[in-house]
Structure formats: structure tokens, C-alpha cells
Design an enzyme around this catalytic site. Structure first.
Site, PDB file in Angstrom:
ATOM      1  CB  SER A 193      70.746  53.054 108.150  1.00  0.00           C
ATOM      2  OG  SER A 193      71.127  52.131 107.169  1.00  0.00           O
ATOM      3  CG  ASP A 351      74.128  45.779 104.449  1.00  0.00           C
ATOM      4  OD1 ASP A 351      73.136  45.775 103.714  1.00  0.00           O
ATOM      5  OD2 ASP A 351      74.802  46.782 104.648  1.00  0.00           O
TER       6      ASP A 351
END
Length: 548
Positions: A193, A351
Site C-alpha cells: 500500500s 488514492d
């Protein structure tokens, strides 16, 4: 903001997608692990290995085996399978988001191999024997070496074929797209991530159901052999198929299947019309992460953006000594560019802003023409999404941190859009839709305009998060125990300065799908005006304090 523990993630998705027409999909115009939309329910098991500061298993794929002598256990159609002696390694139990250890721990001989073999030992053979698995990662340190290890153990356990991204790179949503399109049994993802990369850093991932991870952990405690195929390392730089007897490895383009899916979800022609306008300038910062592999093919080649609109577009093992988290610390260069004199009209990093996306999804994203089925966020996340769900009369879920909780709801058809604490932009569809009728010379609606309109409609939430890294676990646990004791003694109506307490608790969640209970998920102090103070211990080995 994604917590900034240094990490790498090994996810494994094992699904019955090849037996069902029901599957799931991810909706973002660029690879993102924070905006998932329910397209087809998919029963999937996602296995995750992550390691705190640094993922540096120096051993090559062949030297991952024990220094003890191995025994040949089978030779299926020309492949020599060695039984490599091993012994249990302490501490391989997964947490909420994967198996997390210091990289120096992960560097131990057979650490990765043990866990991968334990995974295969935990699954019914029909889930993988002669089947197809997908393998990819974000290109961080040790990605290639880990890929070779996984390929050899998969072959040793009877997997028929591995589909691996070129250079070992493939984003999480792209792996998901490949699994569905090619009807694979499942797959592995090496990623972390938003965590830093390099030999001094680690990884995290989306976990499988606890019943599965508990079984894997049980097998790590009794493991005695690793089934390792004696085959050469695969050339991950060259597209095509390499065969070893009845086992094959196909190196595939990591973009094409994902791009095809995105074109079926978003209005690419509408987005292209925005990017081609002379009065609209766009920049995208890939932050030297996996999105760099997707930026040019999607934004430049397909959507017509200028090549110089992409910055940091090459995936690097250490993310260019940065962290691929587009917050105000790590995306400082992008922020400075946007606020510079004569700066671009739109800037993005990979994102999402889940509340605003959810509010605009039905109008701006073709896939959601009928509206989302439901919304969900993790408990520590800003309450902005709650307001959207209430205003739009959508079913809303507050779940513990961990994508497995979202996955259950998606599979049950209860959820379309969900997210965690991260913030950023995945908005080109929204901006393109808002400006679709604007003629040349007319003032375009900006991100700021969209956000202010959102605030006017749904209200504004303020969110701050503080992460305390590398805390000693003993002291951190004592602090949380003190807070738990404090919640048990707290009474509604007590005043904390100008705030009146509504309730205080240690968040627990009962899954509405399978009835499983997750307890001790974070200490909450919730006030009558909706304000919250949340304390949560992260499985990454440091204390995460979110103040909302």
C-alpha cells in the site's frame, strides 16, 4: 492517511471465480487499493505477508531453501520436485492486514517459503492443483526474488500455470481484473500500500478470513518440508510463455486487462475530452510506485494527456527514497506545483476521496447509473462518508480496519463503494462530468468548486491523524489497557472541555454476513456533536492515534 510503517505485502486471492459468473471489481481510473466497487460478488481468500521496517530477504529464489539436503519427491513430466527440510519459525500469525515483522526477521532462511508452503497446505488441493494463479507486485525491493520463490513453490505443489506481470509488477486491482477475466483460481500480490520501499522497509496486505489465516498459522507451527520445483528463474522482463514440463509461467502485460475493465466502468471519451482541452492542464504524480506502470498507457496513450503531465512515473524498488502516500508530507512536490503561480488545473496521485466520489458516483461514473448499493468505511476513518449515506438514503457500514470486512459485504451484495483513512484524488470522471457542457473560454469548475459544493450539501468534516511509529509494544499495550479501563468508567454526559461525552467504548463489530465478531478494534470517545477521539494499536507494530 495511510499509516507510515515501512512495508511490503504478499496477498493471495484464492477464489471460485472460475466456477461462478459472480465476481467483484475495482473502480478507479488508476490502480488504487482504497476505492473498491462491487461489480460481481467474488468469494476470495486474500493472503497477506507483510514485514515491518524492511523487506530484505537476501536469499535468491533457489537459496530460499534450507541448507539441509533435500529429497526428490516427484518428477511430474520432467519437473524435479524437491522436498526441502524446514522447521517452524516463530511469529507467523497474521494480523488485521497481514503478517508483519521486521525485515531482519523476514530475512531468516525459509521465512517466506514456510508461509507460502503453509498456505498451500491449508487449502483443498482442488483450489489450486493444475489451476492458474496470478502473481504481481508493486516493484518494491525484493519483489523479483520473492516472485521467483513463489513460482517455484507453486510449481512444487502442483499448480498448472502462473500468470505474472512483466518485471513482476501488477497492481492490486489489476491482479483482481486478471483473475476474473482469465478465470484464474486466485493469485498473489507483493505490495505494501503506502509504505516505504527498499532494503530497510517492509509490507502489508489485505487478509483472508480468519478461519483461513488461523489454519495457515497452525500449519506454520508444524511445517517440516517445502515442496520446491527445481526450475530456473523465469525471465520476468520478456512477455510470453515459458514451459517446464506440465507447468508454465506466462509473463503478461500488467496493464491491458485492467485497462479493458476500466473502459467498461468509466466514460473514457468524456475524460479524454477534458484532458484534450487547451484550457485544462493536468498532472499526475506516480510517486515511483506501481501506478507508474499504468500512468502513461492510461493517461497519455488512452486519454490523451501530455507526456510531461506524468511525474515520477517509473516504479522504483525504494520509491525514490519516498513513501507512496499522497498526503501533505509525501506529496509535497505535487502540492507545491499545484499552488505555484500558473499551476495546473488538476493534480492527482494514486488514492481516493471516498465521500466525494460516493456522492458523485451515480452522475459521473457510468457503472453507477443505478446508484451504489451501499457504503462503508473503517472505524477510524473520517465520518464524511456517513453524511453521504444518510443524505442519499444508502445502507451504511462502519467496520474494523481491514479489507476482509469490506469483502464480505461486497460478496453479499450489500456494498458498492468503501474506503479507509486515506485521502487523495481519483476524480477525473467527476471533473469531466461537471465540465462536460462548458464551451471553450468558459470558466471550468475546479476540484475546489466540487469540494465546496459537497460541503454545502453534506456538511464538512475535519480530520487529523497522528501515527507514533516504532513504539515498544509493552508500553503501547499498557496505554491501551489504561484507556479501556477509562472507557469502562466513563459516563454519558461527562464533559471534556466544551465537549459532552455520548459514549466511550472499545469498538467491536459483528459481521452481518457470517456473524463473526471482531473485538478490541479501537478505543473510542464519541461526543454529542459527532466529534470522536480514537486510539488504535496498529498491527504494524506502532501506535496509531486518530483524532477526529
Amino acid at each position: 492517511m495511510a499509516s507510515c510503517c515501512n512495508s511490503m505485502r504478499l496477498d493471495g486471492f484464492f477464489s471460485d471465480a472460475f466456477r461462478s459468473s459472480k465476481r467483484s471489481s475495482i473502480v478507479t481510473p488508476i490502480p488504487s487499493s482504497h476505492l473498491y466497487t462491487h461489480r460481481f460478488p467474488l468469494k476470495k481468500y486474500s493472503f497477506s505477508v507483510s514485514h515491518s521496517p524492511s523487506f530484505t530477504i537476501k536469499a535468491s529464489s533457489s537459496s530460499s531453501s534450507s541448507s539441509s539436503s533435500s529429497t526428490t519427491i516427484a518428477e511430474p513430466e520432467g519437473i524435479k520436485i524437491n522436498s526441502v527440510p524446514t522447521k517452524p519459525i516463530e511469529g507467523q500469525k497474521t494480523g488485521t492486514s497481514g503478517l508483519r515483522k521486521k525485515v531482519k526477521v523476514f530475512m531468516q532462511e525459509n521465512y517466506l517459503s514456510n508461509w507460502i508452503q503453509a498456505l498451500f497446505n491449508s487449502l483443498p488441493p482442488e483450489d489450486y492443483k493444475n489451476g492458474v494463479l496470478v502473481l504481481g507486485g508493486d516493484g518494491r525491493y525484493f519483489n523479483r526474488e520473492a516472485s521467483q520463490i513463489i513460482i517455484k513453490i507453486a510449481s512444487g505443489n502442483g499448480v498448472g500455470k502462473i500468470l505474472v506481470g512483466r518485471e513482476g509488477i501488477m497492481s492490486t486491482p489489476a491482479v483482481s481484473a486478471v483473475i476474473r477475466k482469465r478465470k484464474a483460481n486466485g493469485g498473489f500480490i507483493l505490495s505494501a500500500s503506502h509504505n516505504p520501499g527498499g532494503p530497510e522497509y517492509d509490507g502489508s496486505g489485505q487478509p483472508a478470513p480468519e478461519a483461513i489465516t488461523d489454519k495457515i498459522y497452525g500449519n506454520t507451527l508444524s511445517i517440516s518440508e517445502i515442496k520446491m520445483a527445481e526450475i530456473p528463474d523465469v525471465n520476468l522482463s520478456r512477455l510470453g510463455v515459458t514451459k517446464y514440463g506440465n507447468f508454465s509461467v506466462e509473463v503478461i502485460d500488467p496493464v491491458s486487462d485492467y485497462l479493458e475493465l476500466m473502459e467498461s466502468v468509466f466514460d473514457f471519451q468524456l475524460i479524454r475530452s477534458l484532458l484534450s482541452r487547451a484550457d485544462f492542464r493536468f498532472v499526475f504524480d506516480a510517486m515511483h510506485a506501481v501506478t507508474g506502470a499504468y500512468a502513461k498507457p492510461i493517461f497519455v496513450d488512452k486519454l490523451g494527456a501530455s507526456p510531461d503531465s506524468i511525474s515520477n512515473g517509473v516504479a522504483l524498488e525504494d520509491f525514490g527514497h519516498g513513501l507512496p502516500d499522497p498526503n501533505l508530507t509525501y506529496a509535497k512536490d505535487l502540492v507545491n506545483t499545484l499552488y505555484s503561480e500558473n499551476g495546473p488545473d488538476f493534480g492527482a496521485a494514486s488514492d481516493d476521496s471516498v465521500a466525494i466520489i460516493a456522492a458523485n458516483a451515480q452522475e459521473a461514473i457510468p457503472y453507477f447509473q443505478s446508484g451504489p448499493k451501499g457504503l462503508a468505511r473503517s472505524m477510524p476513518t473520517s465520518g464524511a462518508l456517513d453524511r453521504v449515506a444518510e443524505k442519499l438514503s444508502l445502507t451504511f457500514f462502519e467496520v474494523p480496519t481491514g479489507w476482509k470486512f469490506f469483502g464480505n459485504l461486497m460478496d453479499a451484495g450489500k456494498l458498492s463503494i468503501c474506503g479507509e483513512e486515506s485521502f487523495g484524488t481519483a476524480w477525473l470522471s467527476i471533473i469531466a462530468y461537471q465540465n462536460k457542457d462548458k464551451k471553450p473560454g468558459e470558466k471550468l469548475l475546479s476540484v475546489s468548486d466540487v469540494v465546496k459544493e459537497h460541503w454545502a450539501t453534506y456538511g464538512r468534516n475535519f480530520f487529523s491523524r497522528y501515527d507514533y511509529e516504532e513504539c515498544e509494544s509493552e508500553g503501547a499495550n499498557k496505554m491501551i489497557e489504561y484507556l479501556r479501563d477509562l472507557t469502562s468508567k466513563s459516563m454519558a454526559g461527562e464533559k471534556y472541555g466544551n465537549y459532552v461525552l455520548q459514549f466511550a467504548d472499545d469498538f467491536a463489530y459483528t459481521d452481518p454476513v457470517d456473524g463473526s465478531v471482531a473485538s478490541k478494534q479501537g478505543v473510542r470517545f464519541v461526543f454529542t456533536d459527532g466529534s470522536r477521539i480514537i486510539f488504535r494499536l496498529s498491527v504494524k507494530g506502532f501506535v496509531s492515534l486518530a483524532q477526529i
